[in-house]
Enzyme design. Structure first.
Site, PDB file in Angstrom:
ATOM      1  N   SER A 144      15.184  20.170   2.957  1.00 28.40           N
ATOM      2  CA  SER A 144      14.090  19.414   3.577  1.00 28.40           C
ATOM      3  C   SER A 144      13.281  18.737   2.479  1.00 28.40           C
ATOM      4  O   SER A 144      13.215  19.238   1.346  1.00 28.40           O
ATOM      5  CB  SER A 144      13.180  20.359   4.371  1.00 28.40           C
ATOM      6  OG  SER A 144      11.967  19.724   4.738  1.00 28.40           O
ATOM      7  N   TYR A 157       8.095  27.937   4.587  1.00 30.03           N
ATOM      8  CA  TYR A 157       9.355  27.243   4.885  1.00 30.03           C
ATOM      9  C   TYR A 157       9.723  26.310   3.738  1.00 30.03           C
ATOM     10  O   TYR A 157      10.875  26.274   3.290  1.00 30.03           O
ATOM     11  CB  TYR A 157       9.202  26.466   6.185  1.00 30.03           C
ATOM     12  CG  TYR A 157      10.376  25.589   6.547  1.00 30.03           C
ATOM     13  CD1 TYR A 157      11.516  26.126   7.117  1.00 30.03           C
ATOM     14  CD2 TYR A 157      10.327  24.213   6.333  1.00 30.03           C
ATOM     15  CE1 TYR A 157      12.597  25.316   7.466  1.00 30.03           C
ATOM     16  CE2 TYR A 157      11.401  23.396   6.671  1.00 30.03           C
ATOM     17  CZ  TYR A 157      12.530  23.954   7.240  1.00 30.03           C
ATOM     18  OH  TYR A 157      13.589  23.149   7.569  1.00 30.03           O
TER      19      TYR A 157
END
Length: 255
Positions: A144, A157
């Site tokens: 990501s 995350y």
């Protein structure tokens, strides 16, 4: 022919929806036999049904990335179905916490790191030997752009995704000599159920669209095509890299 995956077998975790589903569908469309995996078998079977309806070949295997034994079963089932694994896509991830780090519980952080990082190492160690024996293989981790930036909402995350980038570089150094290409994809904000807490927030979505050079958030197929590139002959000389697919957020210079 550079993007032809005919004869290849691809296993995709988190393949029942969003980015994972697109990767399954796009790889099947380019000729690969696809093993669709996620925690819920019916959801996987729905993707398989769609692939077969378009003339592709696929099978469904349920597995949770939090359980090593289930991942071992996934790999075994893929080999039983198609005889080999040429492409492993680690797309599944978890993010059970949305909020500041001050409220993050240690056990939740441990779960995030195990699911998003350790599971990828497990899978590499499971599929790597057979790829090394053939002197050919592809291992893709969906990271990501959160790995490259800070966040007041999903910092834990993001840390796991940053660890994935480091993992990819090290795995590339270990396995590259066997002609195994290990790479990561770093999507920006994609309109999936997984990221709904972000894109469904008008302020967060507006901020992302404003920063992006393309002035929009992404769709799953925006990432599925990148995975096909990395898995195909077109990506033969790409190894140990992270391909950022974010519509031009990183490096756009937008404030």
């Amino acid at each position: 022919m550079m993007f032809d995956l005919t004869g290849k077998v691809a296993v995709v975790t988190g393949g029942s929806r969003g980015i994972g589903r697109s990767i399954c569908e796009q790889m099947a469309a380019h000729g690969a036999k696809v093993v669709v995996s996620s925690r819920k078998l019916p959801a996987c079977e729905e993707v398989v049904k769609g692939i077969k309806a378009k003339g592709g070949e696929a099978t469904a295997v349920a597995a949770s990335i939090s359980d090593k034994a289930q991942l071992e079963n996934l790999v075994a089932a893929a080999r039983k179905a198609y005889g080999r694994i040429d492409i492993m896509v680690c797309n599944a991830a978890s993010n059970p916490y949305f909020g500041p780090l001050t409220g993050l519980k240690e056990e939740v952080f441990a779960k995030i790191m195990q699911n998003n990082v350790m599971s990828n190492l497990w899978l590499m160690n499971m599929v790597g030997p057979e790829m090394a024996e053939r002197k050919d293989g592809v291992f893709i981790v969906v990271s990501s752009i959160g790995a490259l930036i800070g966040s007041a909402h999903i910092a834990a995350y993001n840390m796991s995704k940053a660890a994935d980038l480091s993992l990819v570089k090290s795995l590339a150094m270990e396995w590259g000599k066997h002609n195994i290409r290990v790479n990561a994809i770093a999507p920006g904000l994609i309109q999936t159920d997984f990221a709904k807490a972000l894109w469904d927030n008008p302020d967060i979505r507006r901020a992302n669209e404003s920063k992006a050079a393309l002035k929009r958030i992404g769709q799953p197929d925006d990432i599925g095509g990148v995975a096909v590139f990395l898995a195909s002959k077109a990506g033969n000389f790409v190894c140990g890299q992270c391909i950022i697919a974010d519509g031009g957020v990183i490096g756009s210079g937008a404030e």
